[in-house]
Design a protein around this motif. Structure first.
Motif, short mmCIF file in Angstrom:
data_model
loop_
_atom_site.label_atom_id
_atom_site.label_comp_id
_atom_site.label_asym_id
_atom_site.label_seq_id
_atom_site.Cartn_x
_atom_site.Cartn_y
_atom_site.Cartn_z
N SER A 32 17.18 93.71 107.07
CA SER A 32 17.49 92.56 108.06
C SER A 32 16.41 92.77 109.11
O SER A 32 15.70 93.60 109.21
CB SER A 32 18.97 93.26 108.44
N PRO A 33 16.59 91.86 110.15
CA PRO A 33 15.70 91.98 111.46
C PRO A 33 15.60 93.17 112.05
O PRO A 33 14.54 93.82 112.33
CB PRO A 33 16.32 90.77 112.28
N ALA A 34 16.80 93.96 112.38
CA ALA A 34 16.69 95.00 112.92
C ALA A 34 15.73 96.37 112.56
O ALA A 34 14.80 96.95 113.19
CB ALA A 34 18.09 95.81 113.51
N PRO A 35 15.85 96.63 111.31
CA PRO A 35 15.11 97.58 110.59
C PRO A 35 13.64 97.30 110.68
O PRO A 35 12.93 97.84 110.67
CB PRO A 35 15.57 97.99 109.33
N ALA A 36 13.50 95.90 110.41
CA ALA A 36 11.94 95.30 110.41
C ALA A 36 11.42 95.56 111.61
O ALA A 36 10.44 96.19 111.77
CB ALA A 36 12.05 93.78 110.02
N LEU A 37 12.23 95.23 112.89
CA LEU A 37 11.66 95.52 114.14
C LEU A 37 11.43 97.19 114.41
O LEU A 37 10.19 97.43 114.93
CB LEU A 37 12.41 95.00 115.29
N ARG A 38 12.27 97.78 114.08
CA ARG A 38 11.89 99.42 114.22
C ARG A 38 10.73 99.78 113.31
O ARG A 38 9.78 100.55 113.85
CB ARG A 38 13.38 99.94 113.69
N ARG A 39 10.52 99.19 112.04
CA ARG A 39 9.36 99.64 111.43
C ARG A 39 8.07 99.20 111.91
O ARG A 39 7.19 99.91 111.81
CB ARG A 39 9.45 99.21 109.81
N ALA A 40 8.13 97.91 112.31
CA ALA A 40 6.88 97.36 113.30
C ALA A 40 6.58 98.25 114.12
O ALA A 40 5.38 98.65 114.33
CB ALA A 40 7.11 96.16 113.32
N HIS A 41 7.62 98.69 115.07
CA HIS A 41 7.19 99.48 116.20
C HIS A 41 6.56 100.98 115.73
O HIS A 41 5.89 101.59 116.27
CB HIS A 41 8.76 99.57 117.13
N GLU A 42 7.26 101.43 114.71
CA GLU A 42 7.03 102.78 114.37
C GLU A 42 5.43 102.71 113.51
O GLU A 42 4.67 103.55 114.15
CB GLU A 42 8.07 103.32 113.12
N VAL A 43 5.06 101.76 112.93
CA VAL A 43 3.69 101.77 112.45
C VAL A 43 2.69 101.51 113.26
O VAL A 43 1.69 102.03 113.47
CB VAL A 43 3.58 100.92 111.10
N TYR A 44 3.01 100.77 114.31
CA TYR A 44 2.22 100.64 115.38
C TYR A 44 2.05 101.76 116.30
O TYR A 44 0.70 102.22 116.43
CB TYR A 44 2.50 99.24 116.44
N ASP A 45 3.03 102.63 116.65
CA ASP A 45 2.99 103.68 117.19
C ASP A 45 1.95 105.00 116.64
O ASP A 45 1.40 105.45 117.27
CB ASP A 45 4.29 104.23 117.71
#
Length: 100
Positions: A32-45
């Motif tokens: 879903s979108p929420a986990p996608a946003l979380r993973r994108a932020h994690e890999v950027y960090d």
């Protein structure tokens, strides 16, 4: 459970030239979108931490998320990030769904 490939679009701006704007795009598998946003932020960090430490930016993770590079001097605008199913702009006949 059916996983999909998601695209997360994060607006960015050049801190040295305020008139320069863009979008940093992340793609990967999520349900879903929420986990996608979380993973994108994690890999950027993780990429930013590695870059700051003088290390190589981590590549694509086993769950298909990753950051290929950073733009020094550009600020990510995470509160404005949007996630949705990815649509391949090159192959209009392919589906972005697959079962795992």
């Amino acid at each position: 459970m059916r996983l999909r490939i998601y695209e997360v679009d994060v607006p960015i701006h050049d801190t040295n030239h305020p008139d320069r704007h863009g979008v940093h795009v992340f793609t990967g598998v999520a349900d879903s979108p929420a986990p996608a946003l979380r993973r994108a932020h994690e890999v950027y960090d993780a990429a930013l931490a590695a870059h700051t430490a003088g290390l190589e930016i981590p590549g694509k993770q086993p769950d298909s998320w990753g950051a290929r590079g950073l733009r020094p001097g550009w600020q990510m605008e995470w509160p404005a990030a949007k996630a949705g199913p990815w649509h391949n702009p090159v192959n209009w006949t392919s589906r972005s769904d697959f079962a795992l």
